[in-house]
Motif scaffolding. Structure first.
Motif, PDB file in Angstrom:
ATOM      1  N   GLU A  17     -18.683  84.925 -71.401  1.00 30.83           N
ATOM      2  CA  GLU A  17     -17.603  84.878 -70.421  1.00 30.83           C
ATOM      3  C   GLU A  17     -17.716  83.591 -69.603  1.00 30.83           C
ATOM      4  N   HIS A  18     -16.667  83.292 -68.862  1.00 34.91           N
ATOM      5  CA  HIS A  18     -16.649  82.056 -68.093  1.00 34.91           C
ATOM      6  C   HIS A  18     -17.778  81.995 -67.061  1.00 34.91           C
ATOM      7  N   ALA A  19     -18.198  83.125 -66.550  1.00 35.37           N
ATOM      8  CA  ALA A  19     -19.303  83.129 -65.592  1.00 35.37           C
ATOM      9  C   ALA A  19     -20.565  82.551 -66.208  1.00 35.37           C
ATOM     10  N   ALA A  20     -20.791  82.819 -67.481  1.00 32.84           N
ATOM     11  CA  ALA A  20     -21.993  82.310 -68.154  1.00 32.84           C
ATOM     12  C   ALA A  20     -21.893  80.813 -68.402  1.00 32.84           C
ATOM     13  N   SER A  21     -20.721  80.351 -68.834  1.00 33.59           N
ATOM     14  CA  SER A  21     -20.584  78.919 -69.106  1.00 33.59           C
ATOM     15  C   SER A  21     -20.537  78.096 -67.825  1.00 33.59           C
ATOM     16  N   THR A  22     -20.347  78.740 -66.680  1.00 32.67           N
ATOM     17  CA  THR A  22     -20.402  78.024 -65.404  1.00 32.67           C
ATOM     18  C   THR A  22     -21.764  77.360 -65.223  1.00 32.67           C
ATOM     19  N   ALA A  23     -22.832  78.063 -65.544  1.00 34.60           N
ATOM     20  CA  ALA A  23     -24.171  77.481 -65.419  1.00 34.60           C
ATOM     21  C   ALA A  23     -24.321  76.284 -66.348  1.00 34.60           C
ATOM     22  N   LEU A  24     -23.874  76.429 -67.584  1.00 33.04           N
ATOM     23  CA  LEU A  24     -23.991  75.332 -68.542  1.00 33.04           C
ATOM     24  C   LEU A  24     -23.191  74.113 -68.097  1.00 33.04           C
ATOM     25  N   ALA A  25     -22.060  74.348 -67.456  1.00 28.66           N
ATOM     26  CA  ALA A  25     -21.210  73.245 -67.012  1.00 28.66           C
ATOM     27  C   ALA A  25     -21.918  72.331 -66.013  1.00 28.66           C
ATOM     28  N   ALA A  26     -22.940  72.829 -65.344  1.00 24.55           N
ATOM     29  CA  ALA A  26     -23.690  71.967 -64.429  1.00 24.55           C
ATOM     30  C   ALA A  26     -24.350  70.820 -65.185  1.00 24.55           C
ATOM     31  N   LEU A  27     -24.759  71.069 -66.425  1.00 26.05           N
ATOM     32  CA  LEU A  27     -25.377  70.020 -67.231  1.00 26.05           C
ATOM     33  C   LEU A  27     -24.335  69.166 -67.937  1.00 26.05           C
ATOM     34  N   THR A  28     -23.302  69.795 -68.476  1.00 31.76           N
ATOM     35  CA  THR A  28     -22.313  69.035 -69.239  1.00 31.76           C
ATOM     36  C   THR A  28     -21.483  68.108 -68.358  1.00 31.76           C
ATOM     37  N   THR A  29     -21.351  68.422 -67.072  1.00 30.33           N
ATOM     38  CA  THR A  29     -20.602  67.561 -66.147  1.00 30.33           C
ATOM     39  C   THR A  29     -21.487  66.558 -65.436  1.00 30.33           C
ATOM     40  N   GLU A  85     -34.296  65.081 -64.958  1.00 27.17           N
ATOM     41  CA  GLU A  85     -35.098  63.879 -65.157  1.00 27.17           C
ATOM     42  C   GLU A  85     -35.588  63.835 -66.612  1.00 27.17           C
ATOM     43  N   PRO A  86     -35.918  62.649 -67.130  1.00 25.31           N
ATOM     44  CA  PRO A  86     -36.463  62.571 -68.491  1.00 25.31           C
ATOM     45  C   PRO A  86     -37.688  63.471 -68.637  1.00 25.31           C
ATOM     46  N   GLY A  87     -37.677  64.288 -69.672  1.00 28.15           N
ATOM     47  CA  GLY A  87     -38.808  65.179 -69.930  1.00 28.15           C
ATOM     48  C   GLY A  87     -38.779  66.481 -69.149  1.00 28.15           C
ATOM     49  N   GLU A  88     -37.826  66.657 -68.254  1.00 27.81           N
ATOM     50  CA  GLU A  88     -37.724  67.891 -67.469  1.00 27.81           C
ATOM     51  C   GLU A  88     -37.360  69.061 -68.387  1.00 27.81           C
ATOM     52  N   ARG A  89     -38.112  70.149 -68.291  1.00 28.23           N
ATOM     53  CA  ARG A  89     -37.851  71.319 -69.133  1.00 28.23           C
ATOM     54  C   ARG A  89     -36.927  72.280 -68.377  1.00 28.23           C
ATOM     55  N   VAL A  90     -35.726  72.415 -68.899  1.00 24.91           N
ATOM     56  CA  VAL A  90     -34.657  73.151 -68.230  1.00 24.91           C
ATOM     57  C   VAL A  90     -34.242  74.341 -69.078  1.00 24.91           C
ATOM     58  N   CYS A  91     -33.971  75.464 -68.431  1.00 29.36           N
ATOM     59  CA  CYS A  91     -33.419  76.633 -69.116  1.00 29.36           C
ATOM     60  C   CYS A  91     -32.155  77.079 -68.395  1.00 29.36           C
ATOM     61  N   VAL A  92     -31.075  77.208 -69.150  1.00 28.03           N
ATOM     62  CA  VAL A  92     -29.794  77.662 -68.616  1.00 28.03           C
ATOM     63  C   VAL A  92     -29.610  79.133 -68.952  1.00 28.03           C
ATOM     64  N   VAL A  93     -29.313  79.940 -67.960  1.00 30.22           N
ATOM     65  CA  VAL A  93     -29.115  81.369 -68.171  1.00 30.22           C
ATOM     66  C   VAL A  93     -27.662  81.634 -68.575  1.00 30.22           C
ATOM     67  N   LEU A  94     -27.476  82.165 -69.777  1.00 30.82           N
ATOM     68  CA  LEU A  94     -26.155  82.623 -70.227  1.00 30.82           C
ATOM     69  C   LEU A  94     -26.092  84.104 -69.900  1.00 30.82           C
ATOM     70  N   CYS A  95     -25.445  84.418 -68.776  1.00 32.31           N
ATOM     71  CA  CYS A  95     -25.680  85.705 -68.108  1.00 32.31           C
ATOM     72  C   CYS A  95     -24.817  86.862 -68.585  1.00 32.31           C
ATOM     73  N   GLY A  96     -23.702  86.597 -69.298  1.00 30.07           N
ATOM     74  CA  GLY A  96     -22.867  87.726 -69.685  1.00 30.07           C
ATOM     75  C   GLY A  96     -21.875  87.384 -70.778  1.00 30.07           C
ATOM     76  N   ALA A  97     -21.456  88.403 -71.528  1.00 29.20           N
ATOM     77  CA  ALA A  97     -20.552  88.202 -72.665  1.00 29.20           C
ATOM     78  C   ALA A  97     -19.411  89.212 -72.707  1.00 29.20           C
ATOM     79  N   ASN A  98     -19.078  89.801 -71.560  1.00 25.73           N
ATOM     80  CA  ASN A  98     -17.981  90.761 -71.545  1.00 25.73           C
ATOM     81  C   ASN A  98     -16.661  90.005 -71.379  1.00 25.73           C
ATOM     82  N   THR A  99     -16.135  89.591 -72.513  1.00 24.24           N
ATOM     83  CA  THR A  99     -14.980  88.715 -72.541  1.00 24.24           C
ATOM     84  C   THR A  99     -14.105  89.063 -73.734  1.00 24.24           C
ATOM     85  N   ASP A 100     -12.900  88.582 -73.731  1.00 24.60           N
ATOM     86  CA  ASP A 100     -12.001  88.775 -74.871  1.00 24.60           C
ATOM     87  C   ASP A 100     -12.228  87.643 -75.858  1.00 24.60           C
ATOM     88  N   PRO A 101     -12.803  87.903 -77.046  1.00 24.35           N
ATOM     89  CA  PRO A 101     -13.067  86.827 -78.003  1.00 24.35           C
ATOM     90  C   PRO A 101     -11.826  86.054 -78.395  1.00 24.35           C
TER      91      PRO A 101
END
Length: 313
Positions: free
Chosen positions: A271-283, A289-305
């Protein structure tokens, strides 16, 4: 307001062990970021963690009433509450706005919940829920603003930290702040930075930081069905003031693009709520920083495919 800490999260982890699915993590995000696949959780979102912790803690305390539990939710928290209530053998009465996605309403009824649609915004559903709790004696839960709910959500970070050696940063979407507050409490104990991401037009946490206290904000975003809280919790505000926390905003267009990219590149439907977190990196709203180990939480999938492709995806 109770200041959430690591002990709360550890207690939650012990309480819900065996009740929730451990999160899977995978490489594949932008710039080598890891993805926490929490959308595979029971009920399709991280909310199952907080609901399980909330109800099990009340069960242990002998505080589950005959009238069951009630909650107001834009969808995911209601699903989680209904699921957890069924596991505990108690009734769930769920209030949510009339414009909640049909897929969430149908699933709620599938979990056996009594669904009541009230108003167009979360605040209206919440007022109806509070009145019902007062008159029926049902235990009032909350979508995000309760220490047990936030601590349950924080168990996610404990699992991610064990699976991503050298984790530096976790990136999470923020609505009312339950996930963020719980994750930040655990992350702080492990020396991990937390990046809190909000849509530009659902900025309850940003507004609270600016005002010095939780305040009401307008809600208008493609992710508002999950992130459209009118105000952030005091617990989330306290967490956001920690020096190990960054808060950023992303536009709706970037949220939509990130969601579509997850589908097109990974066949991940969130769902859009999950991709909101990812958008912080894509934008570039958050630039590791170089070498920084980052994990993005994809928090939910209750959406209309069906909304994953096409001009309005």
């Amino acid at each position: 307001m109770h200041q959430l800490d690591h002990a709360d999260v550890r207690a939650a982890a012990e309480r819900i062990a065996g009740l929730v699915r451990p999160v899977a993590v995978s490489p594949g995000g932008p710039d080598g970021a890891w993805l926490a696949l929490e959308y595979m959780q029971h009920t399709g979102s991280f909310k199952a963690r907080g609901a399980a912790n909330f109800l099990r803690a009340h069960r242990e305390a002998g505080a589950l009433p005959e009238a069951g539990v009630t909650i107001a939710s834009g969808g995911n928290a209601g699903l989680a509450c209904a699921w957890a209530a069924r596991r505990e053998g108690v009734r769930a009465t769920v209030f949510l706005p009339e414009n909640a996605p049909a897929v969430k309403v149908e699933r709620l009824r599938g979990y056996g919940a009594d669904v009541r649609l009230v108003g167009r915004e979360y605040a209206q559903a919440l007022a109806a829920c509070e009145e019902f709790a007062a008159t029926s004696g049902a235990l009032a839960s909350h979508a995000y603003d309760h220490p047990l709910v936030a601590a349950g959500a924080g168990t996610l970070l404990e699992e991610v930290h064990r699976q991503v050696p050298g984790l530096d940063t976790v990136v999470v979407s923020v609505g009312g702040g339950g996930l963020f507050a719980g994750v930040a409490a655990a992350a702080r104990a492990h020396g991990v930075r937390t990046v809190a991401v909000e849509p530009e037009n659902c900025r309850a946490l940003h507004a609270a930081l600016a005002a010095g206290e939780p305040v009401d904000v307008p809600v208008e975003s493609v992710a508002a069905d999950s992130l459209g809280a009118r105000r952030a919790s005091a617990t989330a505000l306290a967490a956001a003031r920690d020096e190990g926390v960054r808060t950023v905003l992303v536009p709706d267009a970037a949220i939509v693009r990130a969601r579509r990219a997850l589908w097109e590149e990974h066949r991940i439907a969130v769902e859009h709520a999950a991709s909101t977190a990812l958008a912080a990196l894509t934008t570039g709203a958050y630039r590791p920083e170089p070498g920084e180990r980052v994990c993005v939480v994809l928090c939910g999938a209750n959406t209309d495919p069906g909304t994953l492709t096409g001009p309005d995806a």
